[in-house]
Design a protein around this motif. Structure first.
Motif, PDB file in Angstrom:
ATOM      1  N   UNK A  70       9.312  -3.475   0.133  1.00  0.00           N
ATOM      2  CA  UNK A  70      10.652  -3.721   0.676  1.00  0.00           C
ATOM      3  C   UNK A  70      11.553  -2.504   0.505  1.00  0.00           C
ATOM      4  N   UNK A  71      11.198  -1.623  -0.420  1.00  0.00           N
ATOM      5  CA  UNK A  71      11.993  -0.420  -0.666  1.00  0.00           C
ATOM      6  C   UNK A  71      11.530   0.768   0.174  1.00  0.00           C
ATOM      7  N   UNK A  72      10.570   0.546   1.082  1.00  0.00           N
ATOM      8  CA  UNK A  72      10.052   1.643   1.899  1.00  0.00           C
ATOM      9  C   UNK A  72      11.147   2.352   2.703  1.00  0.00           C
ATOM     10  N   UNK A  73      12.136   1.646   3.295  1.00  0.00           N
ATOM     11  CA  UNK A  73      13.176   2.377   4.039  1.00  0.00           C
ATOM     12  C   UNK A  73      13.899   3.411   3.182  1.00  0.00           C
ATOM     13  N   UNK A 176       1.057   4.318  -6.144  1.00  0.00           N
ATOM     14  CA  UNK A 176       0.691   4.535  -7.544  1.00  0.00           C
ATOM     15  C   UNK A 176       1.737   4.004  -8.511  1.00  0.00           C
ATOM     16  N   UNK A 177       3.021   4.291  -8.223  1.00  0.00           N
ATOM     17  CA  UNK A 177       4.080   4.005  -9.195  1.00  0.00           C
ATOM     18  C   UNK A 177       5.170   3.071  -8.689  1.00  0.00           C
ATOM     19  N   UNK A 178       5.101   2.638  -7.434  1.00  0.00           N
ATOM     20  CA  UNK A 178       6.190   1.843  -6.894  1.00  0.00           C
ATOM     21  C   UNK A 178       7.409   2.699  -6.598  1.00  0.00           C
ATOM     22  N   UNK A 179       8.566   2.057  -6.485  1.00  0.00           N
ATOM     23  CA  UNK A 179       9.788   2.739  -6.071  1.00  0.00           C
ATOM     24  C   UNK A 179      10.555   3.350  -7.237  1.00  0.00           C
TER      25      UNK A 179
END
Length: 243
Positions: A70-73, A176-179
């Motif tokens: 969800x934090x991709x943007x 690997x680590x997320x946002x």
């Protein structure tokens, strides 16, 4: 066109929307067009996408862990900021949730859409040599172009390659680590610029609060005059204005 081994880039002269073409393609494909006739931003707002700008859509694999992707943007916004900084534009910054600004004027924007569960399409629009203000007279004080701020403007092919490489790096970091690490990097580099007040348009009305930043879930964090902290997911905020 093979720009990098991992990517396959499809180049068109004119399309309706690069996102609409990209959503039929598998991951690690990209679509670039010289002109879009139906370019769009968040909530269906139109994006003037005429010749001279970079109109690019990237197809990325995403896991089913929606809280991470969800934090991709925001992660992709930071990727574009890094590309622009590498061109020597150090005053570039993010405006929540998906705009890239220079001198408080819009240089670029993103639209991330998920047409199926495990794939995301990242639409990127960057003003390079195009002049949207000549088409819409409301734009002159609100937009800026790479040609205004970079002595040697990269060609669209070169700029595409820079974005693809940085996107690959950011995607690997997200897997690997997320946002969290990316958010720490944004905050450390003052990716949001100086603190400022903001106006939020919500379903329930307008709120004017102090922008604090975002959390690891990508939610907007604000504080009102009495010190109360609020959290807003992107889907709740119809419009975000800095005031």
């Amino acid at each position: 066109v093979n720009i990098m081994s991992k990517w396959c880039v499809h180049v068109y002269d004119t399309v309706g929307s690069t996102n609409d073409i990209a959503h039929n393609l598998p991951p690690w494909n990209a679509v670039r067009a010289d002109c879009q006739t139906s370019g769009r931003g968040r909530h269906g707002r139109s994006w003037i996408s005429h010749y001279g700008g970079l109109w690019l859509s990237l197809v990325l694999p995403v896991s089913r862990e929606r809280d991470v992707w969800a934090t991709l943007p925001l992660a992709m916004g930071w990727a574009i900021v890094k590309v622009i900084k590498d061109l020597g534009v150090y005053e570039v910054r993010l405006r929540w949730p998906n705009d890239i600004l220079v001198r408080n004027m819009k240089l670029a924007g993103l639209l991330v859409e998920q047409f199926c569960e495990d794939v995301a399409v990242v639409g990127i629009g960057i003003n390079v040599l195009n002049r949207p203000e000549q088409i819409n007279q409301e734009f002159p004080c609100k937009v800026i172009h790479l040609s205004d701020i970079v002595k040697q403007v990269p060609g669209l092919y070169e700029l595409t390659g820079l974005i693809l490489k940085t996107t690959e790096d950011v995607h690997r970091q997200m897997e690997k680590n997320g946002f969290t690490v990316i958010l720490d990097e944004i905050n450390a580099a003052r990716g949001w610029g100086c603190p400022r007040r903001a106006e939020l348009e919500l379903d329930e009305g307008i709120r004017r609060e102090f922008f604090v930043g975002v959390n690891k879930h990508g939610e907007l964090i604000t504080k009102n005059d009495s010190g109360h902290v609020s959290y807003y997911p992107p889907c709740r905020v119809k419009l975000f204005r800095e005031i």
